[in-house]
Motif scaffolding. Structure first.
Motif, mmCIF file in Angstrom:
data_model
loop_
_atom_site.group_PDB
_atom_site.id
_atom_site.type_symbol
_atom_site.label_atom_id
_atom_site.label_comp_id
_atom_site.label_asym_id
_atom_site.label_seq_id
_atom_site.Cartn_x
_atom_site.Cartn_y
_atom_site.Cartn_z
ATOM 1 N N VAL A 155 0.836 -1.198 0.000
ATOM 2 C CA VAL A 155 0.000 0.000 0.000
ATOM 3 C C VAL A 155 0.877 1.256 0.000
ATOM 4 O O VAL A 155 0.604 2.217 -0.708
ATOM 5 N N SER A 156 1.952 1.210 0.790
ATOM 6 C CA SER A 156 2.864 2.349 0.842
ATOM 7 C C SER A 156 4.165 1.905 1.488
ATOM 8 O O SER A 156 4.176 0.992 2.324
ATOM 9 N N ASP A 157 5.255 2.533 1.093
ATOM 10 C CA ASP A 157 6.551 2.236 1.705
ATOM 11 C C ASP A 157 7.132 3.502 2.311
ATOM 12 O O ASP A 157 7.068 4.572 1.701
ATOM 13 N N ASP A 158 7.673 3.373 3.492
ATOM 14 C CA ASP A 158 8.367 4.448 4.194
ATOM 15 C C ASP A 158 7.412 5.408 4.906
ATOM 16 O O ASP A 158 7.691 5.844 6.020
ATOM 17 N N VAL A 159 6.307 5.772 4.273
ATOM 18 C CA VAL A 159 5.343 6.691 4.883
ATOM 19 C C VAL A 159 3.940 6.113 4.750
ATOM 20 O O VAL A 159 3.538 5.685 3.667
ATOM 21 N N ALA A 160 3.205 6.102 5.866
ATOM 22 C CA ALA A 160 1.802 5.678 5.855
ATOM 23 C C ALA A 160 0.941 6.866 6.250
ATOM 24 O O ALA A 160 1.037 7.356 7.381
ATOM 25 N N VAL A 161 0.129 7.349 5.331
ATOM 26 C CA VAL A 161 -0.759 8.477 5.613
ATOM 27 C C VAL A 161 -2.122 7.929 6.021
ATOM 28 O O VAL A 161 -2.783 7.238 5.244
ATOM 29 N N ILE A 162 -2.515 8.243 7.260
ATOM 30 C CA ILE A 162 -3.750 7.698 7.831
ATOM 31 C C ILE A 162 -4.846 8.749 7.775
ATOM 32 O O ILE A 162 -4.671 9.881 8.225
ATOM 33 N N ASP A 163 -5.971 8.335 7.241
ATOM 34 C CA ASP A 163 -7.130 9.209 7.084
ATOM 35 C C ASP A 163 -8.208 8.814 8.094
ATOM 36 O O ASP A 163 -8.250 7.682 8.567
ATOM 37 N N ASN A 164 -9.092 9.762 8.402
ATOM 38 C CA ASN A 164 -10.266 9.560 9.259
ATOM 39 C C ASN A 164 -9.929 9.423 10.740
ATOM 40 O O ASN A 164 -10.784 8.995 11.523
#
Length: 324
Positions: A155-164
């Motif tokens: 889904v993503s590497d190095d950075v995970a942007v979390i919504d909600n």
């Protein structure tokens, strides 16, 4: 000649860029009818911003403006979560400015937009995803790459942007990131790849950008668990973390945390982290015996997550995936 604008989507945000950003090719599609969230342009950025608060040797923050100055690379200005200005130093090629734009730069823009970024690599599992966190060098990206060879999608590497995080009624979602891994030279070698055929993230490090065609998840996925990678070798040993310890653990892995206070985001980030720590299982993965290998750590991680994930991931296959 008319300026060519390139269109990308990353971390759930749409981007129009004067600069070609091949690292974002093959990422999430542009949502139908969606307006532009971020514009990337070339321009002149002052060497020292007026009234800026220094955050380390390379960063100045002044209100909704974020200045990044990297010797031998260039200067960058990120404003209000909506615009990035890139000013490369004379004679600098395009690769190094892109590396900082897509790392610290996107991190600044995400913070400016009020989202919560974690320093994590994220893999899709079942109907959601798992975020792997740990200190620099803990093996987050290497573990994600190993799981992709087993057929899981990134889904993503190095950075995970979390919504909600601020909406209790909605699930916590991780937005698709850059569709490539940042791997050290030894991990690249284990994958059977030649570094000469890859983009080097920085001349100062043996770290390379490794695309994964067909192994990228272009849709947001619900965050099902956070796994903290320890310093020891593979094994089934695990510790479930809760309460204040879970809050402290998640807070310690906020991406570019030193930016938070001078950007005026402390209260907002604390609230978001508290929501994540309360709603998502957090497990520390450690061991007592055995060599530390990517295969062993991956097996241990899946075993540790079995109480949360249940049945095997439907995308996982015995053949697995291969990087570009």
């Amino acid at each position: 000649m008319a300026q060519v604008n390139h269109r990308y989507t990353v971390y759930g945000l749409t981007m129009v860029s004067e600069l070609e950003l091949p690292e974002l090719s093959g990422g999430a599609p542009w949502p139908a009818g969606r307006a532009t969230d971020i514009r990337v342009v070339g321009g002149i950025v002052p060497d020292t911003p007026l009234g800026g608060i220094p955050v380390g040797p390379s960063v100045y923050i002044a209100g909704d403006r974020f200045f990044l100055r990297i010797a031998g690379v260039g200067r960058f200005l990120f404003t209000g979560g909506q615009e990035a200005v890139v000013d490369p130093d004379p004679g600098v090629g395009p690769i190094r400015p892109r590396a900082f734009l897509l790392a610290s730069g996107l991190g600044a823009l995400v913070h400016q937009r009020g989202l919560l970024p974690l320093h994590a690599s994220v893999i899709e599992v079942n109907d959601g995803c798992v975020a792997f966190v740990g200190h620099a060098g803990a093996g987050k990206s290497t573990l994600a790459a190993e799981l992709m060879t087993r057929g899981y999608r990134m889904v993503s590497d190095d950075v995970a942007v979390i919504d909600n995080a601020a909406v209790a009624e909605l699930p916590l979602m991780v937005q698709p990131g850059v569709p490539a891994s940042r791997l050290w030279g030894d991990a690249v070698a284990r994958l059977g790849l030649s570094p000469e055929n890859l983009v080097r993230v920085s001349p100062e490090t043996e770290k390379y950008l490794v695309p994964w065609p067909g192994s990228f998840c272009p849709e947001p996925r619900e965050l099902r668990a956070i796994v903290v990678l320890g310093d020891t070798g593979p094994g089934p040993n695990r510790e479930w973390i809760s309460g204040a310890a879970a809050f402290a653990t998640v807070l310690s892995h906020v991406y570019r945390y030193p930016y938070v206070q001078p950007m005026g985001r402390a209260a907002q980030v604390f609230t978001a982290v508290a929501a994540v720590a309360a709603r998502v299982p957090v497990v520390a993965l450690g061991t007592t015996t055995g060599p530390r290998t990517p295969d062993g750590v991956a097996t241990a991680a899946l075993a540790a997550l079995s109480p949360v994930l249940g049945s095997p991931c439907p995308y996982a296959t015995t053949a697995g995936a291969a990087p570009l």
